[in-house]
Scaffold this motif. Structure first.
Motif, PDB file in Angstrom:
ATOM      1  N   SER A  35       4.837  15.346  -6.163  1.00 59.19           N
ATOM      2  CA  SER A  35       3.570  14.825  -6.661  1.00 59.19           C
ATOM      3  C   SER A  35       3.518  13.318  -6.469  1.00 59.19           C
ATOM      4  N   LEU A  36       2.301  12.824  -6.387  1.00 64.15           N
ATOM      5  CA  LEU A  36       2.041  11.397  -6.261  1.00 64.15           C
ATOM      6  C   LEU A  36       1.169  11.009  -7.439  1.00 64.15           C
ATOM      7  N   ASN A  37       1.686  10.138  -8.303  1.00 67.22           N
ATOM      8  CA  ASN A  37       1.005   9.723  -9.527  1.00 67.22           C
ATOM      9  C   ASN A  37       0.628   8.259  -9.413  1.00 67.22           C
ATOM     10  N   TYR A  38      -0.467   7.885 -10.047  1.00 69.42           N
ATOM     11  CA  TYR A  38      -0.926   6.499 -10.035  1.00 69.42           C
ATOM     12  C   TYR A  38      -1.015   5.973 -11.464  1.00 69.42           C
ATOM     13  N   VAL A  39      -0.507   4.751 -11.672  1.00 68.83           N
ATOM     14  CA  VAL A  39      -0.540   4.121 -12.978  1.00 68.83           C
ATOM     15  C   VAL A  39      -1.000   2.680 -12.799  1.00 68.83           C
ATOM     16  N   SER A  40      -1.889   2.248 -13.669  1.00 68.26           N
ATOM     17  CA  SER A  40      -2.264   0.842 -13.722  1.00 68.26           C
ATOM     18  C   SER A  40      -1.390   0.198 -14.784  1.00 68.26           C
ATOM     19  N   GLY A  41      -0.510  -0.696 -14.370  1.00 70.93           N
ATOM     20  CA  GLY A  41       0.395  -1.332 -15.315  1.00 70.93           C
ATOM     21  C   GLY A  41       1.579  -1.963 -14.621  1.00 70.93           C
ATOM     22  N   ASP A  42       2.547  -2.361 -15.391  1.00 73.99           N
ATOM     23  CA  ASP A  42       3.733  -3.058 -14.911  1.00 73.99           C
ATOM     24  C   ASP A  42       4.791  -2.059 -14.442  1.00 73.99           C
ATOM     25  N   LEU A  43       5.174  -2.141 -13.193  1.00 75.71           N
ATOM     26  CA  LEU A  43       6.200  -1.264 -12.617  1.00 75.71           C
ATOM     27  C   LEU A  43       7.487  -1.292 -13.435  1.00 75.71           C
ATOM     28  N   PHE A  44       7.853  -2.465 -13.948  1.00 73.65           N
ATOM     29  CA  PHE A  44       9.119  -2.609 -14.651  1.00 73.65           C
ATOM     30  C   PHE A  44       9.081  -2.044 -16.071  1.00 73.65           C
ATOM     31  N   SER A  45       7.928  -1.485 -16.454  1.00 70.78           N
ATOM     32  CA  SER A  45       7.833  -0.817 -17.754  1.00 70.78           C
ATOM     33  C   SER A  45       8.039   0.691 -17.619  1.00 70.78           C
ATOM     34  N   CYS A  46       8.315   1.169 -16.425  1.00 71.17           N
ATOM     35  CA  CYS A  46       8.515   2.609 -16.239  1.00 71.17           C
ATOM     36  C   CYS A  46       9.770   3.046 -16.990  1.00 71.17           C
ATOM     37  N   PRO A  47       9.886   4.344 -17.291  1.00 74.84           N
ATOM     38  CA  PRO A  47      11.080   4.829 -18.001  1.00 74.84           C
ATOM     39  C   PRO A  47      12.365   4.453 -17.260  1.00 74.84           C
ATOM     40  N   GLU A  48      13.377   4.088 -18.011  1.00 73.28           N
ATOM     41  CA  GLU A  48      14.623   3.616 -17.417  1.00 73.28           C
ATOM     42  C   GLU A  48      15.410   4.694 -16.679  1.00 73.28           C
ATOM     43  N   VAL A  49      15.006   5.936 -16.774  1.00 68.07           N
ATOM     44  CA  VAL A  49      15.679   6.996 -16.024  1.00 68.07           C
ATOM     45  C   VAL A  49      15.053   7.176 -14.642  1.00 68.07           C
ATOM     46  N   GLU A  50      13.921   6.543 -14.396  1.00 66.30           N
ATOM     47  CA  GLU A  50      13.280   6.649 -13.086  1.00 66.30           C
ATOM     48  C   GLU A  50      13.887   5.632 -12.132  1.00 66.30           C
ATOM     49  N   SER A  51      14.159   6.085 -10.910  1.00 66.60           N
ATOM     50  CA  SER A  51      14.617   5.170  -9.884  1.00 66.60           C
ATOM     51  C   SER A  51      13.427   4.348  -9.416  1.00 66.60           C
ATOM     52  N   LEU A  52      13.711   3.202  -8.805  1.00 66.03           N
ATOM     53  CA  LEU A  52      12.663   2.310  -8.323  1.00 66.03           C
ATOM     54  C   LEU A  52      12.820   2.094  -6.827  1.00 66.03           C
ATOM     55  N   ALA A  53      11.710   1.827  -6.151  1.00 66.43           N
ATOM     56  CA  ALA A  53      11.748   1.550  -4.713  1.00 66.43           C
ATOM     57  C   ALA A  53      10.800   0.407  -4.393  1.00 66.43           C
ATOM     58  N   HIS A  54      11.178  -0.372  -3.396  1.00 66.76           N
ATOM     59  CA  HIS A  54      10.321  -1.433  -2.862  1.00 66.76           C
ATOM     60  C   HIS A  54      10.828  -1.790  -1.474  1.00 66.76           C
ATOM     61  N   CYS A  55      10.090  -2.624  -0.771  1.00 62.83           N
ATOM     62  CA  CYS A  55      10.439  -2.995   0.599  1.00 62.83           C
ATOM     63  C   CYS A  55      11.100  -4.367   0.654  1.00 62.83           C
ATOM     64  N   ILE A  56      12.087  -4.479   1.548  1.00 62.69           N
ATOM     65  CA  ILE A  56      12.746  -5.761   1.794  1.00 62.69           C
ATOM     66  C   ILE A  56      12.960  -5.917   3.300  1.00 62.69           C
ATOM     67  N   SER A  57      13.445  -7.091   3.685  1.00 61.85           N
ATOM     68  CA  SER A  57      13.823  -7.332   5.075  1.00 61.85           C
ATOM     69  C   SER A  57      15.341  -7.206   5.217  1.00 61.85           C
ATOM     70  N   GLU A  58      15.793  -7.046   6.444  1.00 64.56           N
ATOM     71  CA  GLU A  58      17.225  -6.910   6.712  1.00 64.56           C
ATOM     72  C   GLU A  58      18.014  -8.114   6.206  1.00 64.56           C
ATOM     73  N   ASP A  59      17.419  -9.298   6.231  1.00 59.92           N
ATOM     74  CA  ASP A  59      18.117 -10.495   5.771  1.00 59.92           C
ATOM     75  C   ASP A  59      18.192 -10.596   4.238  1.00 59.92           C
ATOM     76  N   CYS A  60      17.597  -9.626   3.539  1.00 59.66           N
ATOM     77  CA  CYS A  60      17.656  -9.526   2.066  1.00 59.66           C
ATOM     78  C   CYS A  60      17.209 -10.814   1.373  1.00 59.66           C
ATOM     79  N   ARG A  61      16.249 -11.483   1.943  1.00 58.92           N
ATOM     80  CA  ARG A  61      15.806 -12.766   1.380  1.00 58.92           C
ATOM     81  C   ARG A  61      15.104 -12.585   0.032  1.00 58.92           C
ATOM     82  N   MET A  62      14.239 -11.608  -0.062  1.00 58.08           N
ATOM     83  CA  MET A  62      13.569 -11.278  -1.318  1.00 58.08           C
ATOM     84  C   MET A  62      12.990 -12.523  -1.996  1.00 58.08           C
TER      85      MET A  62
END
Length: 189
Positions: A35-62
């Motif tokens: 399933s694909l769910n949508y939430v309006s709010g702060d990503l970092f407020s998600c339940p602590e048992v949920e894994s998180l994903a985001h995009c970075i570059s190979e140089d890990c500059r972030m």
């Protein structure tokens, strides 16, 4: 950062039917299990048992966008660099009960990702999820902020990659006013 603390509102789910006539691989659910769910709010407020994903570059500059918050919250840039992941792969941190998936979608921070590199990194993340029993992932609209990919294409890629799994993906979006303020605050720090 009280600006970023939001309650879950406008929550809705999109069930994506599978179009794949083949049976799913062992360990995965049949069609429509993801399933694909949508939430309006702060990503970092998600339940602590949920894994998180985001995009970075190979140089890990972030050094820009939401990647700055991932770097500050979860640390581990040196651990990510040691993994030596290339575009199309996924670097992984383990933090308490969850995994932090860093989708490597481009070589250098100043470059733009391709849909192909995003898909490959999502496939790599999916393989790790299936192997490790991860069934819940929260993420921003990956690749669609500073990287400027189109969400309709990215959400289609998510559907194609995860359609034969039992993985629930929750996509967080900040309300527009807060998103603008956060993006200005975290650009190029």
């Amino acid at each position: 950062m009280s600006l970023l603390v939001q309650k879950r509102i406008d929550f809705y789910t999109v069930k994506a039917p599978s179009r794949d006539p083949k049976p799913p691989p062992a360990g995965q659910t049949s069609e429509g299990g993801w399933s694909l769910n949508y939430v309006s709010g702060d990503l970092f407020s998600c339940p602590e048992v949920e894994s998180l994903a985001h995009c970075i570059s190979e140089d890990c500059r972030m050094g820009a966008g939401i990647a700055v918050m991932f770097r500050k919250t979860f640390k581990g840039v040196d651990d990510l660099k040691k993994q030596e992941k290339k575009p199309g792969q996924c670097a992984i941190l383990k933090r308490d009960q969850r995994f932090i998936y860093n989708l490597v979608t481009k070589k250098k921070a100043y470059q733009k990702p391709t849909y192909s590199q995003l898909k490959e990194s999502l496939e790599d993340m999916k393989a790790h999820c299936v192997t490790n029993g991860v069934t819940r992932i929260s993420m921003p609209r990956i690749g669609c902020g500073l990287d400027r990919l189109k969400w309709d294409k990215v959400s289609g890629i998510l559907g194609n990659v995860f359609k034969n799994t039992n993985i629930s993906i929750t996509v967080y979006s900040l309300p527009e006013k807060e998103q603008t303020m956060v993006m200005k605050e975290f650009i190029r720090r």
